[in-house]
Structures are given as C-alpha cells and as structure tokens.
Design an enzyme around this catalytic site. Structure first.
Site, PDB file in Angstrom:
ATOM      1  N   ARG A   1       0.872  -1.191   0.000  1.00 29.46           N
ATOM      2  CA  ARG A   1       0.000   0.000   0.000  1.00 29.46           C
ATOM      3  C   ARG A   1       0.898   1.226   0.000  1.00 29.46           C
ATOM      4  O   ARG A   1       1.789   1.347   0.832  1.00 29.46           O
ATOM      5  CB  ARG A   1      -0.901   0.050   1.228  1.00 29.46           C
ATOM      6  CG  ARG A   1      -1.450   1.466   1.441  1.00 29.46           C
ATOM      7  CD  ARG A   1      -2.491   1.606   2.498  1.00 29.46           C
ATOM      8  NE  ARG A   1      -3.733   1.013   2.037  1.00 29.46           N
ATOM      9  CZ  ARG A   1      -4.923   1.312   2.554  1.00 29.46           C
ATOM     10  NH1 ARG A   1      -5.027   2.193   3.529  1.00 29.46           N
ATOM     11  NH2 ARG A   1      -6.008   0.733   2.108  1.00 29.46           N
TER      12      ARG A   1
ATOM     13  N   HIS B   1      -7.421   0.791  -6.334  1.00 28.47           N
ATOM     14  CA  HIS B   1      -7.637   0.094  -5.054  1.00 28.47           C
ATOM     15  C   HIS B   1      -8.446  -1.175  -5.350  1.00 28.47           C
ATOM     16  O   HIS B   1      -9.604  -1.307  -4.951  1.00 28.47           O
ATOM     17  CB  HIS B   1      -8.396   1.031  -4.096  1.00 28.47           C
ATOM     18  CG  HIS B   1      -8.376   0.592  -2.666  1.00 28.47           C
ATOM     19  ND1 HIS B   1      -7.626  -0.476  -2.209  1.00 28.47           N
ATOM     20  CD2 HIS B   1      -9.024   1.088  -1.559  1.00 28.47           C
ATOM     21  CE1 HIS B   1      -7.813  -0.610  -0.912  1.00 28.47           C
ATOM     22  NE2 HIS B   1      -8.650   0.314  -0.503  1.00 28.47           N
TER      23      HIS B   1
ATOM     24  N   GLN C   1     -10.492  -3.386  -2.762  1.00 28.60           N
ATOM     25  CA  GLN C   1     -11.715  -2.728  -2.278  1.00 28.60           C
ATOM     26  C   GLN C   1     -12.891  -3.040  -3.218  1.00 28.60           C
ATOM     27  O   GLN C   1     -14.010  -3.287  -2.772  1.00 28.60           O
ATOM     28  CB  GLN C   1     -11.490  -1.208  -2.194  1.00 28.60           C
ATOM     29  CG  GLN C   1     -12.703  -0.424  -1.779  1.00 28.60           C
ATOM     30  CD  GLN C   1     -13.101  -0.625  -0.319  1.00 28.60           C
ATOM     31  OE1 GLN C   1     -12.264  -0.522   0.560  1.00 28.60           O
ATOM     32  NE2 GLN C   1     -14.366  -0.915  -0.066  1.00 28.60           N
TER      33      GLN C   1
ATOM     34  N   ASP D   1     -16.406   8.694  -1.307  1.00 28.50           N
ATOM     35  CA  ASP D   1     -15.100   8.496  -0.671  1.00 28.50           C
ATOM     36  C   ASP D   1     -14.688   9.866  -0.099  1.00 28.50           C
ATOM     37  O   ASP D   1     -15.310  10.889  -0.426  1.00 28.50           O
ATOM     38  CB  ASP D   1     -14.103   8.022  -1.752  1.00 28.50           C
ATOM     39  CG  ASP D   1     -12.706   7.749  -1.220  1.00 28.50           C
ATOM     40  OD1 ASP D   1     -12.525   7.621   0.008  1.00 28.50           O
ATOM     41  OD2 ASP D   1     -11.767   7.670  -2.054  1.00 28.50           O
TER      42      ASP D   1
ATOM     43  N   CYS E   1     -15.839   3.282   0.894  1.00 31.25           N
ATOM     44  CA  CYS E   1     -14.715   2.392   1.216  1.00 31.25           C
ATOM     45  C   CYS E   1     -14.290   2.553   2.667  1.00 31.25           C
ATOM     46  O   CYS E   1     -13.724   1.634   3.248  1.00 31.25           O
ATOM     47  CB  CYS E   1     -13.557   2.653   0.264  1.00 31.25           C
ATOM     48  SG  CYS E   1     -13.103   4.394   0.150  1.00 31.25           S
TER      49      CYS E   1
ATOM     50  N   ARG F   1     -14.072  -6.905   3.004  1.00 30.22           N
ATOM     51  CA  ARG F   1     -12.662  -6.699   2.645  1.00 30.22           C
ATOM     52  C   ARG F   1     -11.847  -7.949   3.006  1.00 30.22           C
ATOM     53  O   ARG F   1     -10.981  -8.388   2.259  1.00 30.22           O
ATOM     54  CB  ARG F   1     -12.070  -5.493   3.397  1.00 30.22           C
ATOM     55  CG  ARG F   1     -12.676  -4.131   3.072  1.00 30.22           C
ATOM     56  CD  ARG F   1     -12.496  -3.736   1.635  1.00 30.22           C
ATOM     57  NE  ARG F   1     -11.122  -3.893   1.178  1.00 30.22           N
ATOM     58  CZ  ARG F   1     -10.095  -3.093   1.513  1.00 30.22           C
ATOM     59  NH1 ARG F   1     -10.281  -2.069   2.298  1.00 30.22           N
ATOM     60  NH2 ARG F   1      -8.878  -3.320   1.028  1.00 30.22           N
TER      61      ARG F   1
HETATM   62  N1  NVA Z   1      -9.194   7.644  -1.806  1.00 32.65           N
HETATM   63  C1  NVA Z   1      -8.860   7.218  -0.472  1.00 32.65           C
HETATM   64  C2  NVA Z   1      -9.243   5.782  -0.284  1.00 32.65           C
HETATM   65  C3  NVA Z   1      -9.036   5.272   1.120  1.00 32.65           C
HETATM   66  C4  NVA Z   1      -9.434   3.830   1.284  1.00 32.65           C
HETATM   67  C5  NVA Z   1      -7.388   7.419  -0.224  1.00 32.65           C
HETATM   68  O1  NVA Z   1      -6.575   7.110  -1.113  1.00 32.65           O
HETATM   69  O2  NVA Z   1      -7.023   7.913   0.840  1.00 32.65           O
HETATM   70  N1   CP Z   2     -11.048   1.087   2.695  1.00 27.42           N
HETATM   71  C1   CP Z   2      -9.777   0.997   3.122  1.00 27.42           C
HETATM   72  O1   CP Z   2      -8.864   0.704   2.365  1.00 27.42           O
HETATM   73  O2   CP Z   2      -9.613   1.232   4.445  1.00 27.42           O
HETATM   74  P1   CP Z   2      -8.230   1.362   5.214  1.00 27.42           P
HETATM   75  O3   CP Z   2      -7.565   2.629   4.723  1.00 27.42           O
HETATM   76  O4   CP Z   2      -8.589   1.423   6.658  1.00 27.42           O
HETATM   77  O5   CP Z   2      -7.382   0.175   4.877  1.00 27.42           O
END
Ligand code: NVA
Ligand code: CP
Length: 334
Positions: free
Chosen positions: A107, A134, A137, A230, A271, A316
């Site tokens: 990540r 992602h 997700q 989101d 998400c 998830r």
């Molecule tokens: N768009 C958000 C998704 C978090 C799961 C981010 O990248 O922070």
């Molecule tokens: N939706 C998601 O990816 O959550 P986290 O950032 O908590 O992993």
C-alpha cells in the site's frame, strides 16, 4: 476452470469478468467457512510480507486475519521501520523479500511501485491501494452488491466525489468489466482520465453496461442501486487542497435527497474511513476552519444505511483472503 496461481493482483484491468467472478465465489466460500467456524488453513507454512507506506485499518487487518486463517504468517512493514525507498530501492527490496516470502502486499503511492515489486520479486504481489487503483476494495464492493441484489449485471452504481483517483478509477473498471452501469457524478475536472474512460467504455460495451460522466447530481443518481462516495482528500495529498475540494465537492455530498432520488432499495457505499461527524481529529480541524459538520456524506445517511456499509467493510477480509488463496494455490474446493 479458472486458475490464478502465480498471478499478481495489481489492477482489475488485468482480470476478465470470469476471473473476477471466481474471486467473488471463492470469497463467498471462505465467508461461509468462517461463519461456520470451519478451519481453512491449507496454506500452513507460507509467509507473506505486508508493506504499508500509508496508514490503514481495514486493509491491514484484512490481510493479517486472512493470512492467519489460511495458515500463513504475516510480517507487517510500516513506513518508518524498513529501508524501503529511503535506503534501498524498490527493485532491491523486491529481490530480498521475494527470497523470504511467498507473496507481498503493498500500500502506498504510484502504481509503478507495485509493478516494480512484481517485476523483481518473483512472487505474487497484491495492491493494497495506490494513488491510481484500489482493486481489493472493489472485490469487497462487488461481493456486497451481489449479496444485496443477488446479481450484478444491469445494476447501476453512482460514484460521487473525486472520480479521478483510486476509488473512482477502480470502480469504473470493476463496473465496466462486470456489467454494472457506472456513473461518475462530479465537477468535470474530477472525471477519470479520458484514456481510461475510453478503455472502460469498450469493456462496458462487451458486458452490456454503460458509463456516464455528469456534473448533474439529479441525473447521475436517479434510480441508482448504489450511491458510493469516498473522502474528498486522499492519503498523501497536501493539506492545501482542502479548501478547493470543499468548495468543489460540497454540492456532491451524499444527502437524504440524493438517496431519495436513487432506487427505492438503494444502498449507500463507502470504502471508509469517512468524515460524517465530528468524532475524528481531521473532522474537528475542518469544522474549526470551514464550519462543516460533515463532509462527503451526512451523518443521517451514514447511520441510516449502516448495515450494507459495514458488511462492505467485513467483506474486505473475505475478498482479500480469496486473492491470496487464488494466487498462491489452485484447486480450492468451492
Ligand atoms: N481515496 C482514499 C481511499 C481510502 C481507502 C485514499 O486514497 O485515501
Ligand atoms: N477502505 C480501506 O482501504 O480502508 P483502510 O484505509 O482502513 O485500509
């Protein structure tokens, strides 16, 4: 028969509808086993590395619980306590981790990082979120939609907010591949890249779906089966963008009026994490500075539609388990 053994999971662009369907079936199978307390630890003795250059609750916990359920051990690498990127290149890191682990989750930032990890590690690499995509997700989202509506084809998902980032891009790809109509509801400069839209339109044509990009909230959310949003500012983006995001995206907040305009049995999806009240540090900072009591969704909607939302979060884990299981071994008895 679908076999994904040895494959990477970097973006849904690389997977056919049949392969994604297989991952959803496998996830549903694992979910059932878990609920019945049936052990499914066939991957005993394997090890996975979990690299997180950005923070996480759901994704990290999902990988750790899923790995454990499958019999595997996991090693968590946070941004500060490894050499990655600062003292050691991604290429060298990939070569080292590939000698010790059976699979690697990443990540963090650019998609090219997961591509480099997969190129040099020699083991399956799983994208746990990049700026662009992602994909794990989306599997959870699709499993949730399937649980609520029985089938996916012909359903409509409306995504409100910053549609040109990881969630907007990935939902558009997932919908196009699996035959759901996708609507991006946002100011035009938040629409996904035209090149990706064109590619998705081709997949949508094959799957019988359509894609609509619109600035009009009423048009975009009318009759939709799922309203998805989101956060307005994603991890890694500078604080300076808050002001313009608030100005641009407040008209695209999910409210009860939006939900009323959707299908009668529509569900709300996110998400997560979400800024729907003042119970977060950032929520309170934004409240102090801009006076908002919620951001992308009202607290009223969030609480009224919370059942599917937390099913989505739970899913998830089941879907991430399916991704690891399918790319590490064949012949799951589903
Ligand atoms: N768009 C958000 C998704 C978090 C799961 C981010 O990248 O922070
Ligand atoms: N939706 C998601 O990816 O959550 P986290 O950032 O908590 O992993």
């Amino acid at each position: 028969m679908v076999s994904l053994k040895g494959r990477n999971f970097l973006t849904l662009k690389d997977f056919t509808a049949e392969e994604i369907g297989y991952l959803l079936d496998l996830a549903a199978y694992f979910k059932k086993l878990k609920k019945e307390h049936v052990l499914h630890d066939r991957l005993k003795g394997r090890n996975v590395a979990l690299i997180f250059e950005k923070t996480s609750t759901r994704t990290r916990c999902s990988f750790e619980v899923a790995a454990h359920d499958l019999g595997m051990a996991s090693t968590y690498l946070d941004p500060k306590s490894s050499q990655i990127g600062k003292k050691e290149s991604i290429e060298d890191t990939a070569k080292v981790l590939g000698r010790m682990f059976d699979g690697i989750e990443y990540r963090g930032y650019g998609q090219e990082i997961v591509e480099t990890l997969s190129k040099y590690s020699g083991v399956p690499v799983w994208n746990g979120l990049t700026n662009e995509y992602h994909p794990t997700q989306i599997l959870a989202d699709m499993l949730t939609l399937r649980e609520y509506f029985g089938s996916l084809k012909g359903r409509t998902l409306a995504y409100m907010g910053d549609a040109r980032y990881n969630m907007g891009n990935s939902l558009m790809i997932g919908c196009a591949k699996l035959g759901l109509n996708f609507r991006a509801v946002a100011p035009a400069r938040y629409f996904p890249e035209p090149e990706l839209v064109d590619q998705c339109k081709k997949w949508a044509e094959e799957s019988g779906a359509d894609i609509l990009l619109t600035e009009d909230v009423s048009e975009g959310t009318k009759g939709a089966n799922a309203i998805y949003t989101d956060v307005w500012v994603s991890m890694g983006e500078p604080d300076e963008v808050w002001e313009e995001r608030i100005e641009d995206l407040t008209p695209y907040r999910v409210t009860m009026d939006v939900m009323k305009n959707a299908a009668d049995d529509a569900i709300f999806m996110h998400c997560l994490p979400s800024f729907h009240d003042l119970d977060t540090e950032i929520g309170r900072e934004i409240n102090k500075k801009y006076g908002l009591t919620c951001m992308e969704v009202t607290d009223e909607v969030f609480r009224a539609y919370d059942k599917p939302l937390f099913d989505e979060a739970e899913n998830r884990m089941h879907t991430i388990k399916a991704v690891m299981a399918a790319t590490l071994a064949d012949d799951w008895d589903i």
